[in-house]
Design a protein around this motif. Structure first.
Motif, PDB file in Angstrom:
ATOM      1  N   MET A  16      72.471  65.618  35.862  1.00 13.98           N
ATOM      2  CA  MET A  16      71.272  65.253  36.614  1.00 13.98           C
ATOM      3  C   MET A  16      70.690  63.933  36.128  1.00 13.98           C
ATOM      4  O   MET A  16      70.287  63.074  36.928  1.00 13.98           O
ATOM      5  CB  MET A  16      70.230  66.377  36.529  1.00 13.98           C
ATOM      6  N   TRP A  17      70.640  63.737  34.816  1.00 12.54           N
ATOM      7  CA  TRP A  17      70.108  62.491  34.252  1.00 12.54           C
ATOM      8  C   TRP A  17      70.943  61.281  34.648  1.00 12.54           C
ATOM      9  O   TRP A  17      70.414  60.183  34.786  1.00 12.54           O
ATOM     10  CB  TRP A  17      70.050  62.588  32.740  1.00 12.54           C
ATOM     11  N   SER A  18      72.229  61.485  34.811  1.00 13.85           N
ATOM     12  CA  SER A  18      73.117  60.366  35.112  1.00 13.85           C
ATOM     13  C   SER A  18      72.815  59.714  36.462  1.00 13.85           C
ATOM     14  O   SER A  18      73.224  58.579  36.710  1.00 13.85           O
ATOM     15  CB  SER A  18      74.585  60.825  35.081  1.00 13.85           C
ATOM     16  N   THR A  19      72.103  60.419  37.320  1.00 12.33           N
ATOM     17  CA  THR A  19      71.765  59.867  38.639  1.00 12.33           C
ATOM     18  C   THR A  19      70.433  59.120  38.638  1.00 12.33           C
ATOM     19  O   THR A  19      70.125  58.409  39.613  1.00 12.33           O
ATOM     20  CB  THR A  19      71.675  60.998  39.683  1.00 12.33           C
ATOM     21  N   LEU A  20      69.649  59.270  37.573  1.00 13.52           N
ATOM     22  CA  LEU A  20      68.261  58.805  37.619  1.00 13.52           C
ATOM     23  C   LEU A  20      68.111  57.294  37.667  1.00 13.52           C
ATOM     24  O   LEU A  20      67.233  56.776  38.355  1.00 13.52           O
ATOM     25  CB  LEU A  20      67.479  59.372  36.420  1.00 13.52           C
ATOM     26  N   PHE A 259      78.659  54.382  36.670  1.00 14.90           N
ATOM     27  CA  PHE A 259      79.569  54.589  37.796  1.00 14.90           C
ATOM     28  C   PHE A 259      78.802  54.996  39.057  1.00 14.90           C
ATOM     29  O   PHE A 259      79.024  54.467  40.144  1.00 14.90           O
ATOM     30  CB  PHE A 259      80.606  55.652  37.437  1.00 14.90           C
ATOM     31  N   PHE A 260      77.863  55.939  38.881  1.00 14.40           N
ATOM     32  CA  PHE A 260      77.056  56.393  40.014  1.00 14.40           C
ATOM     33  C   PHE A 260      76.201  55.249  40.573  1.00 14.40           C
ATOM     34  O   PHE A 260      76.120  55.050  41.790  1.00 14.40           O
ATOM     35  CB  PHE A 260      76.151  57.548  39.585  1.00 14.40           C
ATOM     36  N   SER A 261      75.567  54.485  39.674  1.00 19.64           N
ATOM     37  CA  SER A 261      74.701  53.382  40.106  1.00 19.64           C
ATOM     38  C   SER A 261      75.504  52.299  40.812  1.00 19.64           C
ATOM     39  O   SER A 261      75.045  51.715  41.798  1.00 19.64           O
ATOM     40  CB  SER A 261      73.966  52.783  38.897  1.00 19.64           C
ATOM     41  N   LEU A 264      76.206  53.465  44.249  1.00 13.89           N
ATOM     42  CA  LEU A 264      74.978  53.500  45.029  1.00 13.89           C
ATOM     43  C   LEU A 264      74.573  52.112  45.510  1.00 13.89           C
ATOM     44  O   LEU A 264      74.143  51.927  46.652  1.00 13.89           O
ATOM     45  CB  LEU A 264      73.860  54.106  44.179  1.00 13.89           C
ATOM     46  N   PHE A 265      74.715  51.120  44.624  1.00 14.30           N
ATOM     47  CA  PHE A 265      74.282  49.767  44.949  1.00 14.30           C
ATOM     48  C   PHE A 265      75.398  48.897  45.517  1.00 14.30           C
ATOM     49  O   PHE A 265      75.165  47.752  45.911  1.00 14.30           O
ATOM     50  CB  PHE A 265      73.711  49.077  43.706  1.00 14.30           C
ATOM     51  N   GLY A 266      76.635  49.427  45.529  1.00 15.29           N
ATOM     52  CA  GLY A 266      77.757  48.627  46.008  1.00 15.29           C
ATOM     53  C   GLY A 266      78.076  47.464  45.096  1.00 15.29           C
ATOM     54  O   GLY A 266      78.493  46.389  45.534  1.00 15.29           O
ATOM     55  N   ILE A 267      77.885  47.681  43.783  1.00 17.45           N
ATOM     56  CA  ILE A 267      78.120  46.627  42.795  1.00 17.45           C
ATOM     57  C   ILE A 267      79.496  46.796  42.174  1.00 17.45           C
ATOM     58  O   ILE A 267      79.908  47.903  41.822  1.00 17.45           O
ATOM     59  CB  ILE A 267      77.052  46.663  41.678  1.00 17.45           C
ATOM     60  N   SER A 268      80.206  45.697  42.021  1.00 16.84           N
ATOM     61  CA  SER A 268      81.490  45.715  41.324  1.00 16.84           C
ATOM     62  C   SER A 268      81.241  45.332  39.870  1.00 16.84           C
ATOM     63  O   SER A 268      80.968  44.168  39.555  1.00 16.84           O
ATOM     64  CB  SER A 268      82.455  44.710  41.984  1.00 16.84           C
ATOM     65  N   LEU A 269      81.282  46.322  38.999  1.00 12.58           N
ATOM     66  CA  LEU A 269      80.997  46.066  37.591  1.00 12.58           C
ATOM     67  C   LEU A 269      82.168  45.348  36.924  1.00 12.58           C
ATOM     68  O   LEU A 269      83.321  45.703  37.129  1.00 12.58           O
ATOM     69  CB  LEU A 269      80.716  47.390  36.870  1.00 12.58           C
ATOM     70  N   LYS A 270      81.820  44.357  36.106  1.00 10.07           N
ATOM     71  CA  LYS A 270      82.840  43.539  35.467  1.00 10.07           C
ATOM     72  C   LYS A 270      83.506  44.279  34.307  1.00 10.07           C
ATOM     73  O   LYS A 270      82.985  45.263  33.787  1.00 10.07           O
ATOM     74  CB  LYS A 270      82.218  42.233  34.966  1.00 10.07           C
ATOM     75  N   THR A 271      84.662  43.776  33.911  1.00  7.30           N
ATOM     76  CA  THR A 271      85.400  44.383  32.802  1.00  7.30           C
ATOM     77  C   THR A 271      84.562  44.400  31.532  1.00  7.30           C
ATOM     78  O   THR A 271      84.613  45.361  30.752  1.00  7.30           O
ATOM     79  CB  THR A 271      86.703  43.602  32.545  1.00  7.30           C
TER      80      THR A 271
END
Length: 313
Positions: A16-20, A259-261, A264-271
């Motif tokens: 649950m916290w991981s979505t906050l 990963f969830f965020s 949700l935001f459509g962000i491609s997280l960098k290496t």
């Protein structure tokens, strides 16, 4: 209920916290930070009061009640505002990772207060976790010192609040295990947090209730459920379940949250972000291993003592 079941309840808080981080950021993008946080905690308080009600405060040690309230309210304010005051979604994710240093800090405090013995792996683990944060903030160390200082000067408050929240929550977890005596006061703590936020909103921020559409209300209700029930589950798990299992499992919150965020935001997280997050998780796991080595040695010692006692009999 068995200890394993209580531990499982505590583990549900991690999901649950991981979505906050993502949900709170979505809400703050639709309404201002102070209003979004105030409404979120007010809804969570209402949910918890319906489920648990306010405990009989006269049966709870005054010292624990005062310290728990002070730490909990301070943590909630620091954590929520660190996200809502971030300049953008990417910074909100980074701030969320910084806050998740609390498992390592919890173990460090357990050493300081002699709950566990010191081990060299603890230093290695803490160093890895902090380096992971630096690696994320500097985009894989590919940044100049002047740019780091400029970023800090531009918007340092979210990072300061997130780090303060990590320290405060570590103290709260230690206090909860040592002084709660099995009392669940989470509804009261949320009520105090909500009252504090309303005082700030009404008297210092000029609160104006904004028009909210169905989507914003949906985000608020889901986030309020996960926020309130997450803390309720965590308190139950920490008091009655296995504290070491819960803390070691919480080391994976940054990965799940990021990963969830990102989805949700459509962000491609960098290496560099994922490598830094791995270092935070790896460092926290090393801290847990350092405590497990002591616990295992203590268990072996107790078994040997038990065998000797049986032989003497």
């Amino acid at each position: 209920m068995s200890k394993n079941l209580y531990t499982s309840i505590g583990l549900s808080a991690i999901l649950m916290w991981s979505t906050l981080v993502g949900l709170i950021r979505l809400i703050s993008e639709r309404i201002d930070p102070v209003t979004s946080v105030t409404l979120l905690y007010s809804l969570s308080t209402l949910i918890l009061l319906i489920l648990f009600k306010i405990p009989k405060l006269n049966k709870i040690p005054k010292q624990y009640l005062l310290l728990a309230t002070l730490l909990f309210v301070s943590y909630e304010l620091c954590f929520s505002f660190s996200i809502t005051l971030a300049n953008n979604s990417q910074q909100a994710i980074e701030v969320g990772v910084l806050n998740h240093l609390w498992p390592s800090l919890t173990i460090l405090l357990m050493v300081v207060f002699k709950e566990i013995k010191f081990h060299a792996l603890l230093i290695l683990g803490l160093s890895s976790a902090f380096f992971g944060i630096i690696y994320i903030q500097t985009n894989g160390l590919n940044i100049s010192f002047h740019q780091v200082m400029r970023n800090l000067i531009d918007n340092p408050l979210p990072y300061i609040l997130a780090l303060a929240a990590a320290f405060i929550w570590a103290f709260y977890c230690l206090l909860l295990k040592k002084m709660s005596n099995g009392e669940n006061i989470i509804a009261f703590l949320f009520l105090m947090t909500s009252i504090t936020l309303w005082i700030k909103s009404l008297f210092f921020s000029g609160f104006n209730f904004p028009p909210l559409d169905l989507t914003t209300w949906s985000y608020l209700i889901v986030a309020a459920l996960f926020l309130g029930l997450g803390y309720a589950a965590w308190n139950i798990g920490m008091v009655y379940g296995n504290m070491n299992v819960l803390i070691s499992s919480s080391y994976f919150i940054p990965v799940i949250s990021a990963f969830f965020s990102a989805l949700l935001f459509g962000i491609s997280l960098k290496t560099s972000f994922w490598l830094g997050t791995f270092l935070v998780v790896f460092g926290s796991i090393l801290c847990w291993i350092s405590t497990s080595i002591h616990s295992f040695s203590l268990l072996k010692s107790q078994k040997r003592t038990g065998r000797r006692t049986l032989k003497l009999k």
